[in-house]
Write a protein that holds these residues in place. Sequence first.
Motif, PDB file in Angstrom:
ATOM      1  N   GLU A 181      51.591  38.387  40.587  1.00  0.00           N
ATOM      2  CA  GLU A 181      51.750  37.268  39.664  1.00  0.00           C
ATOM      3  C   GLU A 181      50.522  37.115  38.774  1.00  0.00           C
ATOM      4  OE1 GLU A 181      54.148  35.312  38.907  1.00  0.00           O
ATOM      5  OE2 GLU A 181      55.640  35.772  40.437  1.00  0.00           O
ATOM      6  N   ALA A 182      49.330  37.325  39.336  1.00  0.00           N
ATOM      7  CA  ALA A 182      48.098  37.230  38.547  1.00  0.00           C
ATOM      8  C   ALA A 182      48.103  38.248  37.415  1.00  0.00           C
ATOM      9  CB  ALA A 182      46.887  37.443  39.444  1.00  0.00           C
ATOM     10  N   ARG A 183      48.534  39.452  37.732  1.00  0.00           N
ATOM     11  CA  ARG A 183      48.581  40.503  36.703  1.00  0.00           C
ATOM     12  C   ARG A 183      49.619  40.191  35.640  1.00  0.00           C
ATOM     13  NH1 ARG A 183      48.016  44.296  41.792  1.00  0.00           N
ATOM     14  NH2 ARG A 183      45.788  44.847  41.642  1.00  0.00           N
ATOM     15  N   ARG A 211      43.775  38.489  30.183  1.00  0.00           N
ATOM     16  CA  ARG A 211      42.551  39.226  30.511  1.00  0.00           C
ATOM     17  C   ARG A 211      42.880  40.697  30.712  1.00  0.00           C
ATOM     18  NH1 ARG A 211      40.845  40.019  35.642  1.00  0.00           N
ATOM     19  NH2 ARG A 211      38.732  39.405  35.091  1.00  0.00           N
ATOM     20  N   GLN A 212      41.887  41.546  30.434  1.00  0.00           N
ATOM     21  CA  GLN A 212      42.074  42.990  30.489  1.00  0.00           C
ATOM     22  C   GLN A 212      41.712  43.584  31.850  1.00  0.00           C
ATOM     23  OE1 GLN A 212      43.403  44.637  27.834  1.00  0.00           O
ATOM     24  NE2 GLN A 212      43.561  42.621  26.854  1.00  0.00           N
ATOM     25  N   ARG A 213      40.757  42.975  32.555  1.00  0.00           N
ATOM     26  CA  ARG A 213      40.254  43.553  33.795  1.00  0.00           C
ATOM     27  C   ARG A 213      41.209  43.283  34.961  1.00  0.00           C
ATOM     28  NH1 ARG A 213      34.650  44.511  33.436  1.00  0.00           N
ATOM     29  NH2 ARG A 213      34.158  44.912  31.237  1.00  0.00           N
ATOM     30  N   ASP A 214      41.104  44.119  35.998  1.00  0.00           N
ATOM     31  CA  ASP A 214      41.972  43.999  37.155  1.00  0.00           C
ATOM     32  C   ASP A 214      41.157  43.572  38.376  1.00  0.00           C
ATOM     33  OD1 ASP A 214      44.357  44.057  38.540  1.00  0.00           O
ATOM     34  OD2 ASP A 214      44.405  46.232  38.786  1.00  0.00           O
ATOM     35  N   PHE A 215      41.709  43.757  39.545  1.00  0.00           N
ATOM     36  CA  PHE A 215      41.034  43.485  40.810  1.00  0.00           C
ATOM     37  C   PHE A 215      40.562  44.801  41.417  1.00  0.00           C
ATOM     38  CE2 PHE A 215      43.982  40.076  40.050  1.00  0.00           C
ATOM     39  CZ  PHE A 215      43.311  38.932  40.455  1.00  0.00           C
ATOM     40  N   VAL A 216      39.467  44.754  42.137  1.00  0.00           N
ATOM     41  CA  VAL A 216      38.925  45.929  42.813  1.00  0.00           C
ATOM     42  C   VAL A 216      39.225  45.784  44.298  1.00  0.00           C
ATOM     43  CG1 VAL A 216      36.853  47.271  43.316  1.00  0.00           C
ATOM     44  CG2 VAL A 216      37.091  46.116  41.096  1.00  0.00           C
ATOM     45  N   HIS A 217      40.010  46.708  44.835  1.00  0.00           N
ATOM     46  CA  HIS A 217      40.374  46.653  46.254  1.00  0.00           C
ATOM     47  C   HIS A 217      39.242  47.237  47.088  1.00  0.00           C
ATOM     48  CE1 HIS A 217      42.857  46.556  49.809  1.00  0.00           C
ATOM     49  NE2 HIS A 217      42.635  47.839  50.032  1.00  0.00           N
TER      50      HIS A 217
END
Length: 283
Positions: free
Chosen positions: A200-202, A213-219
């Motif tokens: 949902e955030a994406r 926003r362009q950046r993602d999450f880092v797992h």
Amino acid sequence: MSDHPIAQTLAFLAAANEDYRSQLLAARDEQPGWLSASQLQESAHLASLLQANGAHHKASDQQSPAALWFGHYVFNIMAVAVSCYLAAGRVPDLRPASVALRFDEDGEPQAIAWEGRQFAALAGDPAAQHPDCTPMPDADALRLHLTRQLEAHCEAIILSLRQNSRIGVSGLWLLARDYYGSAFNWIGELLGDQARALQEARAAAALPTQLARQRDFVHIEHVGLSYHLIDRVSCCLYYKTGEGHYCSNCPHRPMPERIERIKNWLGERAAAEAARTAETSSS
């Protein structure tokens, strides 16, 4: 109002997790310090909160208290809205006149009371028959409604902060975007469905709003635990205060350093959980 669908949702969240209990209210409590969010557009109220926040953080400039205050404020608003959205598929009215906050002596938000009546829900939700509900045809429409409401709420506060602190508008929008992603991440963990929350955030980040926003999450995985670190581009300016430093996930830190700090935290968390398990077993 206890039978109102949003009040029911807030009560469910408060009963489900300790972290919600003091933050999500269907009405103001008897404690002092309440202000309608619409009152924050008045210079006298906002200036007083910023002054208290600056004194608390031993700040000598106007910008760092404004950035810190805004981050704490907007994250709380977003967390309430995202909680309702993820837990029940309902979005409360987020216009400033419909939201009140209780602030402590340092100007920090302590609790939020929802004072509106209007809300949105999926057309298939039984609550969609409520006279205060605006039915949404599908999840995409509801997500866009949520994001646009938060965008409008942020815009009103950002303009007031600009007038009271001369902080840059673009920097505040960067903070809002990062905190929106962080709200999904945190609430997803509390609800036990982080995979959906990240999805949902994406999806929200890809919408054509000022919260895109362009950046993602880092797992990150370490010692059997995992964490999704939001790749921040915004800085809360805490390092500029008299007591400050770079936060663990500050964009001024190189990403490898941020990841290492999260791994250290996961290690401490694993050790604490192991100690609690051992103590329970021994007793």
